[in-house]
Write an enzyme that holds these catalytic residues in place. Structure first.
Site, PDB file in Angstrom:
ATOM      1  N   ARG A 126      28.836  33.390  58.602  1.00  0.00           N
ATOM      2  CA  ARG A 126      28.232  34.729  58.405  1.00  0.00           C
ATOM      3  C   ARG A 126      29.194  35.867  58.783  1.00  0.00           C
ATOM      4  O   ARG A 126      28.773  36.956  59.153  1.00  0.00           O
ATOM      5  CB  ARG A 126      26.931  34.879  59.180  1.00  0.00           C
ATOM      6  N   LYS A 148      37.850  45.463  49.621  1.00  0.00           N
ATOM      7  CA  LYS A 148      37.187  44.773  48.512  1.00  0.00           C
ATOM      8  C   LYS A 148      37.842  43.415  48.322  1.00  0.00           C
ATOM      9  O   LYS A 148      39.053  43.279  48.395  1.00  0.00           O
ATOM     10  CB  LYS A 148      37.320  45.600  47.233  1.00  0.00           C
ATOM     11  N   GLU A 190      50.512  49.787  40.231  1.00  0.00           N
ATOM     12  CA  GLU A 190      49.421  50.363  41.040  1.00  0.00           C
ATOM     13  C   GLU A 190      49.914  51.605  41.788  1.00  0.00           C
ATOM     14  O   GLU A 190      49.152  52.551  42.001  1.00  0.00           O
ATOM     15  CB  GLU A 190      48.861  49.324  42.026  1.00  0.00           C
ATOM     16  N   LYS A 232      45.318  55.453  48.812  1.00  0.00           N
ATOM     17  CA  LYS A 232      44.184  54.542  48.597  1.00  0.00           C
ATOM     18  C   LYS A 232      43.210  54.599  49.771  1.00  0.00           C
ATOM     19  O   LYS A 232      41.996  54.693  49.568  1.00  0.00           O
ATOM     20  CB  LYS A 232      44.664  53.102  48.353  1.00  0.00           C
ATOM     21  N   GLU A 242      32.025  52.716  46.778  1.00  0.00           N
ATOM     22  CA  GLU A 242      32.310  52.897  45.349  1.00  0.00           C
ATOM     23  C   GLU A 242      31.166  53.569  44.600  1.00  0.00           C
ATOM     24  O   GLU A 242      30.683  53.072  43.570  1.00  0.00           O
ATOM     25  CB  GLU A 242      32.633  51.537  44.715  1.00  0.00           C
ATOM     26  N   ARG A 246      35.895  56.581  44.415  1.00  0.00           N
ATOM     27  CA  ARG A 246      36.636  55.314  44.387  1.00  0.00           C
ATOM     28  C   ARG A 246      36.814  54.778  42.960  1.00  0.00           C
ATOM     29  O   ARG A 246      37.697  53.962  42.704  1.00  0.00           O
ATOM     30  CB  ARG A 246      35.931  54.284  45.276  1.00  0.00           C
ATOM     31  N   ASN A 250      40.168  52.712  39.619  1.00  0.00           N
ATOM     32  CA  ASN A 250      39.988  51.805  38.498  1.00  0.00           C
ATOM     33  C   ASN A 250      40.689  52.300  37.234  1.00  0.00           C
ATOM     34  O   ASN A 250      40.596  51.670  36.178  1.00  0.00           O
ATOM     35  CB  ASN A 250      38.483  51.673  38.261  1.00  0.00           C
ATOM     36  N   HIS A 253      42.138  50.041  34.535  1.00  0.00           N
ATOM     37  CA  HIS A 253      41.618  48.692  34.759  1.00  0.00           C
ATOM     38  C   HIS A 253      40.482  48.314  33.806  1.00  0.00           C
ATOM     39  O   HIS A 253      40.235  47.132  33.606  1.00  0.00           O
ATOM     40  CB  HIS A 253      41.148  48.533  36.207  1.00  0.00           C
ATOM     41  N   HIS A 257      41.573  44.927  32.566  1.00  0.00           N
ATOM     42  CA  HIS A 257      40.863  43.673  32.847  1.00  0.00           C
ATOM     43  C   HIS A 257      40.454  42.978  31.549  1.00  0.00           C
ATOM     44  O   HIS A 257      40.516  41.744  31.448  1.00  0.00           O
ATOM     45  CB  HIS A 257      39.623  43.930  33.716  1.00  0.00           C
ATOM     46  N   HIS A 269      48.507  40.979  35.655  1.00  0.00           N
ATOM     47  CA  HIS A 269      47.635  42.088  36.039  1.00  0.00           C
ATOM     48  C   HIS A 269      48.360  43.420  35.835  1.00  0.00           C
ATOM     49  O   HIS A 269      47.823  44.351  35.238  1.00  0.00           O
ATOM     50  CB  HIS A 269      47.213  41.901  37.501  1.00  0.00           C
TER      51      HIS A 269
END
Ligand SMILES: NC(=O)c1ccc[n+]([C@@H]2O[C@H](COP(=O)([O-])OP(=O)(O)OC[C@H]3O[C@@H](n4cnc5c(N)ncnc54)[C@H](O)[C@@H]3O)[C@@H](O)[C@H]2O)c1
Length: 376
Positions: A126, A148, A190, A232, A242, A246, A250, A253, A257, A269
């Site tokens: 947990r 993330k 990036e 960032k 997000e 945020r 992206n 992306h 993606h 990527h």
């Protein structure tokens, strides 16, 4: 050589942690081990088969010398390992070693490792302590920052995961000396993205820094890695869950993606996101938000870092639209895009920082991509 430290405190979360950038972690083993000792008595170093022989075994020996119990878990390197199955195998391996709640997971590797190990840490018993030691440029400037993490599924990338902050991120640019050049490029994309969405001066620095990156000039790397982490982590601190700003991270992306998935990851990527930034730029130009000459400048900088900017095949607008359904910004099955207005400036759209666009505009952009960037 100087140590640079950033303090990250995502608002609405309890977790405040530091990103430390310093040359040669292994020469500063005392402070590293001392910090780790304060976190937990047991350590699981999670890495991949590319990084284990280079740095994993060495880190494990160091911890053992310092009297800390540590085990090394290496999974096969590559994006194909970023799955629920690999996470499950790692969980079983940790359980076999009887590692409990007082374990700290050290993610040592590129973005695949930090995404997978971060997700593992967030659910194992947990939730256990997590420390990130990124070893790729992409890991340093992007994947290890922001909390993330996650895994891919056949439906798309990063669809299962969590948001979980580490206790510390240690960045050592000297790891980059062994990193193949094509992976350096993935990180540069990036960094360019960070300049485009937030900081025109940083973009200019990267425009001028091609030779410094090529020779891995350490002072330059420390500076630009620090700046990228600041950009960032600043965005993440203002929008940890997000909901708005945020989304800017992206940029490139949504298309990127889709291209990665449709090319079965033949496009890396970085290559896919570089093309994605151009295509999302076409959309911004089509809307009249971005001047065509700014897009030319973006293309020039991407080419100067020797990004191929070539498609492996033609992609139909229909398959691209289908592949974007699962994009996390999609609403009612329609993709939303970050809209660049200038270098360092993007559309705000009532605090959403992305917007849906006319389907025709997406189709035009995909057709233009096929025309401008196809290899045939
Ligand atoms: N969580 C986030 O915010 C975030 C952001 C960007 C990207 N990502 C994810 O990051 C992943 C890509 O990460 P990546 O580009 O770092 O690739 P990667 O983790 O697959 O690493 C690339 C290759 O380099 C090897 N390697 C790593 N460090 C090395 C070193 N110092 N010397 C020699 N070889 C080394 C690895 O073994 C691997 O074969 C993607 O899955 C992407 O979704 C996540």
């Amino acid at each position: 050589m100087m140590n640079r430290t950033l303090t990250c405190s995502p608002t609405q979360t309890q977790n405040v942690y530091q990103i430390e950038i310093s040359d040669s972690i292994f020469n500063q083993s005392h402070s590293l081990c001392h910090f780790l000792k304060g976190l937990a008595p047991h350590f699981a170093i999670v890495t991949d088969t590319g990084v284990a022989p280079l740095y994993g075994n060495r880190l494990q020996e160091l911890l053992i010398q310092f009297g800390l119990t540590s085990y090394l878990f290496a999974f096969p390197d590559g994006e194909a390992s970023k799955t629920r199955h690999t996470k499950e195998c790692l969980e079983d391996q940790l359980l076999d070693k009887k590692m409990g709640r007082d374990t700290c997971i050290i993610a040592l590797g590129g973005g695949v490792v930090t995404d997978l190990a971060g997700y593992l840490a967030s659910t194992y018993c947990r939730g256990v302590s997590l420390v990130m030691i990124p070893t790729t440029l992409l890991g340093m400037v992007d994947a290890s920052i922001g909390g993330k993490n996650g895994v891919n599924t056949p439906h798309g990338k990063n669809l299962i995961g969590s948001t979980y902050q580490p206790k510390k991120v240690w960045i050592d640019p000297s790891f980059l000396k062994t990193l193949p050049k094509e992976h350096i490029k993935n990180g540069v994309v990036e960094m360019i993205k960070h300049g485009l969405i937030a900081d025109s001066l940083y973009f200019e620095l990267l425009e001028k820094g091609v030779a410094d990156i090529e020779v891995l000039n350490n002072d330059f790397l420390e500076k630009v890695i620090f700046d990228s982490c600041s950009i960032k982590s600043g965005i993440v601190a203002r929008d940890p869950f997000e909901k708005g700003e945020r989304h800017l991270l992206n940029f490139g992306h949504t298309i990127g993606h889709a291209l990665e998935k449709l090319s079965f990851y033949a496009l890396s990527h970085g290559e896919a996101v570089a093309i994605g930034m151009m295509v999302e730029g076409y959309i911004a130009v089509d809307r009249g938000d971005l001047k065509p000459e700014v897009l030319e400048r973006i293309f020039k900088v991407l080419k100067s870092y020797q990004l191929p900017m070539k498609l492996p095949r033609l992609f139909t607008p229909e398959e691209m639209l289908q592949a974007m359904i699962y994009d996390k910004k999609s609403m009612k099955g329609l993709p939303r895009f970050v809209i660049l207005k200038d270098i360092g400036q993007s559309g705000v759209f009532d605090g959403n920082f992305c917007t849906s666009v006319d389907e025709r505009s997406i189709i035009n952009a995909v057709n233009r991509m096929n025309h401008d960037l196809c290899c045939h």
